[in-house]
Design an enzyme around this catalytic site. Structure first.
Site, short mmCIF file in Angstrom:
data_model
loop_
_atom_site.label_atom_id
_atom_site.label_comp_id
_atom_site.label_asym_id
_atom_site.label_seq_id
_atom_site.Cartn_x
_atom_site.Cartn_y
_atom_site.Cartn_z
N HIS A 107 41.98 36.18 37.57
CA HIS A 107 41.88 37.63 37.73
C HIS A 107 42.33 38.36 36.48
CE1 HIS A 107 41.59 41.13 40.40
NE2 HIS A 107 42.74 41.56 39.92
N ASP B 154 38.95 33.36 39.72
CA ASP B 154 39.63 34.38 40.52
C ASP B 154 39.10 34.34 41.95
OD1 ASP B 154 40.98 36.61 41.47
OD2 ASP B 154 39.52 38.02 40.64
N SER C 83 40.38 45.08 38.20
CA SER C 83 40.66 45.09 39.62
C SER C 83 40.48 46.48 40.24
CB SER C 83 42.06 44.53 39.86
OG SER C 83 42.19 44.13 41.20
N GLY D 208 45.87 47.96 41.28
CA GLY D 208 46.86 47.91 42.35
C GLY D 208 46.26 48.26 43.70
#
Length: 479
Positions: A452, A400, A216, A121
């Protein structure tokens, strides 16, 4: 430098946000961050993510495991032969801060390792993304009520623990409102406290081989948590048998992310030669000028309405749900949102919805925009971990555009490891699954045709390389 900081925050807070699937409308996060850009302190980005390594709170877990057992999720298909658990682990008794987890055992739990999965996030849900749209055992159907079985779920080969972290994400909450202004340091500390308490609740896993995986912004979460685990071996806390880490499309270095992103856009024909030349000629990503910023703005506009987390995937259309070429429904986030906000589902999961301020969301934007500390690079931490003896794998879905494969290549080049096994194609089934290279104390794997969220788009290939990771082997060279 301020422009660089603004861009860094804009990029990092978007990563791993499944809001960006496009299913529930436009992504509001970039607008919120733009509104707040000049209110953020420069010191937030320069602050080290180090944490004091001290004994932490461990509470009584008696009877809580049985209370957390999930008998059956609403709409669950028949014939499921593995156990599920979900509930809360208190990480700060005084503040009333508790983190929500969902745990899926393997059909052979006693012989399988334990894996903790973290979405990034920052402030996005591992339940809604990782468990429900990626590597978990179920996918939510488009009726928002029933589940289908994911035959390539990672609990085929491991016992998988999904954690919603930090407090404020998903069903995790705190009774102290100031806890929702958090950052990397507190997230690592709370995740460590969660693990110690969870292992007391599930003591049969204390000596089990343990791995941490994520994607991520988990490029920050995972190394920082591992650093905390390894340094706390000297305290009187529970020993954690950490064997390795696995991070996908990892956001680990600010300069590499910006440089690699626009190089990727150009190399995949999403921006013109002229824009690319302008960026190359005018951008020093350690200190971005106004001229460079103008070219970056033009590049962002020029690529159009492309889903950057998989540049070849369709957007979600409420009028016609068309699966991508991989078979993944781009509206999946809509279905997950509806499903997890169903009272019967929340009851089955033992979710304390009175503890959260609104409906379950895939990402908490308020927490994300108030993120306090995020170092510009975690490469020094990864470099240190490379000498610790644990297995370290980085992987990238090659479609991605948000955290492209080229950014990870740039970061590995900075780490400077020597090559042990040269780049080669690996196989899943009858096809090339991607490519792999083994370095000294580091392995890098690409997954062909994946965005991703790798297990969403290429579930079979994802399970193949994940199994190799757990076995301590390189992905298979031949079918």
């Amino acid at each position: 430098m301020l422009t660089a900081i603004v861009l860094f925050i804009s990029f990092s807070c978007l990563l791993a946000s499944i809001q960006c699937y496009g299913g529930r409308g436009f992504d509001p996060l970039r607008k919120l961050i733009t509104d707040q850009r000049f209110k953020r302190s420069v010191d937030y980005l320069n602050e080290e993510a180090a944490t004091h390594y001290l004994p932490v709170y461990v509470g009584s877990q008696e009877g809580l495991k049985d209370a957390d057992r999930v008998l059956m999720l609403p709409g669950q298909p028949n014939g499921i032969n593995f156990s599920q658990y979900s509930g809360y682990v208190t990480v700060d008794l005084k503040a009333g801060r508790a983190l929500f987890y969902y745990f899926v055992e393997s059909e052979e739990p006693l012989t399988r390792p334990l894996v903790l999965w973290l979405n990034g996030g920052p402030a996005c849900s591992s339940l809604g993304a990782g468990a429900m749209t990626e590597l978990g055992p179920f996918r939510v159907n488009n009726d928002n009520k029933t589940l289908s079985y994911n035959k390539y779920a990672w609990n085929n080969v491991a016992n998988v623990l999904f954690l919603e972290s930090p407090a404020g994400v998903g069903f995790s909450y705190s009774n102290t409102s100031s806890d929702y202004v958090t950052g990397d340091k507190q997230t690592a500390a709370d995740s460590y406290t969660f693990l110690l308490n969870w292992l007391e609740r599930f003591p049969e896993y204390k000596a089990r081989d343990f791995f941490i995986a994520g994607e991520s912004y988990a490029g920050h979460y995972v190394p920082q948590l591992v650093d905390l685990i390894l340094n706390n071996k000297i305290t009187n806390q529970t020993f954690i048998n950490l064997r390795g880490i696995l991070i996908g499309n990892a956001f680990i270095d600010f300069e590499d992310e910006l440089k690699g992103s626009y190089e990727y856009l150009w190399s995949h024909a999403l921006i013109s030669d002229e824009l690319h030349d302008g960026i190359v000629s005018n951008c020093n990503f350690s200190s971005i000028s106004e001229v460079c910023n103008a070219y970056i703005d033009q590049a962002d506009d020029a690529r159009g309405n492309v889903f950057m987390y998989n540049i070849y995937a369709p957007l979600c259309s409420l009028s016609s749900n068309i699966p991508s070429i991989s078979g993944f429904d781009p509206c999946s986030e809509n279905y997950v949102y509806s499903y997890l906000n169903t009272p019967e589902v929340q009851k089955a999961l033992h979710a304390n919805v009175t503890g959260i301020s609104g409906p379950w969301e895939s990402c908490n934007f308020d927490v994300g925009i108030n993120w306090k500390d995020m170092p510009e690079t975690v490469l020094p931490t990864i470099k240190e971990l490379m000498g610790s003896g644990i297995s370290i794998w980085l992987y990238s879905g090659d479609t991605d555009g948000a955290v492209p494969v080229i950014t990870t290549k740039y970061s590995i080049h900075k780490l400077g490891p020597s090559v042990k096994t040269s780049w080669y194609p690996w196989y899943s089934g009858d096809e090339v699954g991607g490519y792999a290279v083994e370095y000294q104390n580091l392995t890098f794997v690409t997954i062909r045709g994946a965005g991703h969220f790798v297990p969403s788009y290429q579930p079979e290939r994802a399970l193949t390389f994940f199994s190799s990771f757990l076995e301590g082997k390189l992905p298979p060279r031949h079918n």
